[in-house]
Design an enzyme around this catalytic site. Structure first.
Site, PDB file in Angstrom:
ATOM      1  N   ARG A   1     -11.991   3.135  -0.492  1.00 12.23           N
ATOM      2  CA  ARG A   1     -12.653   4.402  -0.805  1.00 12.23           C
ATOM      3  C   ARG A   1     -11.616   5.449  -1.203  1.00 12.23           C
ATOM      4  NH1 ARG A   1     -15.900   7.688   3.874  1.00 12.23           N
ATOM      5  NH2 ARG A   1     -13.828   7.571   4.821  1.00 12.23           N
TER       6      ARG A   1
ATOM      7  N   ASN B   1      -6.050  10.666   0.186  1.00 19.32           N
ATOM      8  CA  ASN B   1      -6.216   9.635  -0.836  1.00 19.32           C
ATOM      9  C   ASN B   1      -5.792  10.158  -2.206  1.00 19.32           C
ATOM     10  OD1 ASN B   1      -7.345   7.670   0.923  1.00 19.32           O
ATOM     11  ND2 ASN B   1      -9.343   8.682   0.773  1.00 19.32           N
TER      12      ASN B   1
ATOM     13  N   ASN C   1       0.877  -1.171   0.000  1.00 18.86           N
ATOM     14  CA  ASN C   1       0.000   0.000   0.000  1.00 18.86           C
ATOM     15  C   ASN C   1       0.917   1.225   0.000  1.00 18.86           C
ATOM     16  OD1 ASN C   1      -2.681   1.027   2.302  1.00 18.86           O
ATOM     17  ND2 ASN C   1      -2.362   1.549   0.168  1.00 18.86           N
TER      18      ASN C   1
ATOM     19  N   CYS D   1      -5.282   5.343   8.391  1.00 19.87           N
ATOM     20  CA  CYS D   1      -4.657   4.385   7.469  1.00 19.87           C
ATOM     21  C   CYS D   1      -3.632   3.600   8.270  1.00 19.87           C
ATOM     22  CB  CYS D   1      -4.006   5.093   6.291  1.00 19.87           C
ATOM     23  SG  CYS D   1      -3.083   3.956   5.230  1.00 19.87           S
ATOM     24  N   GLY D   2      -3.907   2.341   8.502  1.00 13.83           N
ATOM     25  CA  GLY D   2      -3.007   1.530   9.315  1.00 13.83           C
ATOM     26  C   GLY D   2      -1.672   1.268   8.652  1.00 13.83           C
ATOM     27  N   ASN D   3      -1.676   0.990   7.350  1.00 14.65           N
ATOM     28  CA  ASN D   3      -0.417   0.771   6.644  1.00 14.65           C
ATOM     29  C   ASN D   3       0.414   2.045   6.625  1.00 14.65           C
ATOM     30  OD1 ASN D   3      -0.959  -1.932   5.982  1.00 14.65           O
ATOM     31  ND2 ASN D   3      -2.113  -1.332   4.165  1.00 14.65           N
TER      32      ASN D   3
ATOM     33  N   ASN E   1     -15.103   1.635   2.417  1.00 19.79           N
ATOM     34  CA  ASN E   1     -14.140   0.597   2.047  1.00 19.79           C
ATOM     35  C   ASN E   1     -14.862  -0.752   2.071  1.00 19.79           C
ATOM     36  OD1 ASN E   1     -11.541   2.287   2.248  1.00 19.79           O
ATOM     37  ND2 ASN E   1     -12.494   2.610   4.238  1.00 19.79           N
TER      38      ASN E   1
ATOM     39  N   CYS F   1      -5.008  -2.894   2.693  1.00 17.59           N
ATOM     40  CA  CYS F   1      -5.576  -1.774   3.457  1.00 17.59           C
ATOM     41  C   CYS F   1      -5.455  -2.150   4.923  1.00 17.59           C
ATOM     42  CB  CYS F   1      -7.030  -1.538   3.061  1.00 17.59           C
ATOM     43  SG  CYS F   1      -7.876  -0.308   4.094  1.00 17.59           S
ATOM     44  N   GLY F   2      -4.668  -1.393   5.668  1.00 17.70           N
ATOM     45  CA  GLY F   2      -4.390  -1.735   7.060  1.00 17.70           C
ATOM     46  C   GLY F   2      -5.615  -1.772   7.936  1.00 17.70           C
ATOM     47  N   THR F   3      -6.492  -0.768   7.806  1.00 14.90           N
ATOM     48  CA  THR F   3      -7.685  -0.765   8.643  1.00 14.90           C
ATOM     49  C   THR F   3      -8.652  -1.867   8.223  1.00 14.90           C
ATOM     50  OG1 THR F   3      -8.624   0.985   7.248  1.00 14.90           O
ATOM     51  CG2 THR F   3      -7.542   1.662   9.299  1.00 14.90           C
TER      52      THR F   3
END
Length: 327
Positions: free
Chosen positions: A223, A70, A11, A79-81, A204, A231-233
């Protein structure tokens, strides 16, 4: 202007420390810059999924602030990543390895973790707050106040969905392998991220495959981005729902392996004191360090950019090669 091209599980982002700029960027400039450099056809270094803006935090207890823009110029709440790469950047900048980062809704705990493999730096980050409330998701399915593991005929006659905010909104369905690889995810996600009455601000959407004990595969349409390597989350939310809905496959406080098209992360879903949260553990790879003129970047001209590869991507790809049985 100095940028770092970074990624978590494939990501990709451009990380920009705005505190080092001679003057602040306007919101219009932030949107323009993001849309230009992230474009996968004409952008910088093949584009990216978004831009991570790092700055000083004015909130008590936070060592820095992260904003996530984004590729289309919209702002994500989390955003976790991306947070893992920001955590690594701030660790090097502040010489700390355990602190909090300010995000849109909450200060989140981050810390350095053991390398995933030789040359593959890893960080552990907190994913929260978690909510199933339709109001937090900005979701509208009649009078429903939440959606947990149920068929939504408006979207599919067979698939069961759960909606959860972490804090950005996610709609998740556990599916078989044929459905995971089929066209339904794109059909549903592209509809829900266009003009629609159910998630007017977009959502998402992820399909999840249960692979075995403490092991899942997640494919996500994000999204403001579209299909992503990870996608981390989404991976965090999917882990939480695995423990909640499929306790034979995972339990709270268990460590899960979460596979994705870009690699693999580990997650630990928690449920204590009537509160849910997830720890997300994965790579924080710095691919390239870039110096370029802001005016050139806003114009989409990268001819004078100075690009210095770090060679970390080769180590990450070696790590990915060691992962067995990725769907």
């Amino acid at each position: 202007m100095q940028l770092i091209k970074v990624h978590g599980s494939g990501n990709t982002f451009f990380l920009l420390d705005t505190s080092k700029l001679p003057q602040a960027l306007s919101e219009a400039e932030i949107i323009q810059l993001t849309q230009k450099i992230t474009d996968h056809q004409t952008g910088l270094l093949g584009g990216a999924d978004g831009v991570l803006l790092v700055s000083d935090s004015k909130k008590a207890g936070a060592s820095g602030r992260m904003r996530v823009i984004n590729a289309d110029g919209s702002e994500a709440s989390m955003c976790g990543n991306g947070l893992r790469t920001v955590a690594r950047y701030l660790t090097q900048k502040l010489h700390e390895d355990h602190f909090k980062v300010e995000t849109m809704y909450q200060n989140l705990q981050v810390q350095k973790a053991a390398d995933l493999a030789s040359g593959v730096a890893a960080f552990r980050v907190e994913i929260s707050p978690v909510s199933f409330a339709a109001t937090d998701l900005k979701m509208h399915f009649g009078t429903k106040t939440q959606v947990i593991n149920e068929v939504l005929p408006e979207l599919s006659d067979t698939l069961k969905f759960t909606a959860v905010a972490v804090p950005n909104p996610h709609l998740i369905s556990f599916v078989d392998e044929a459905t995971l690889k089929g066209p339904e995810l794109e059909r549903i996600a592209s509809y829900l991220n266009g003009a629609n009455p159910y998630f007017p601000e977009g959502v998402n959407v992820s399909f999840v495959l249960l692979r075995g004990k403490d092991s899942i595969f997640v494919r996500t349409y994000e999204r403001g981005v579209g299909f992503t390597n990870a996608c981390g989350t989404a991976m965090s939310a999917s882990s939480l729902l695995t423990a909640l809905l499929y306790p034979d496959f995972a339990a709270f406080e268990d460590t899960l392996k979460v596979y994705n098209p870009g690699g693999m992360v580990k997650t630990i879903p928690h449920h204590r004191d009537q509160r849910y949260w997830i720890d997300l553990i994965g790579n924080a790879t710095f691919q390239d360090r870039i110096t370029l003129d802001l005016a050139d970047a806003l114009a989409g001209d990268y001819s004078q950019a100075q690009i210095n590869p770090t060679h970390e991507q080769a180590d990450y790809l070696k790590f990915v090669d060691t992962i067995q049985n990725i769907s």
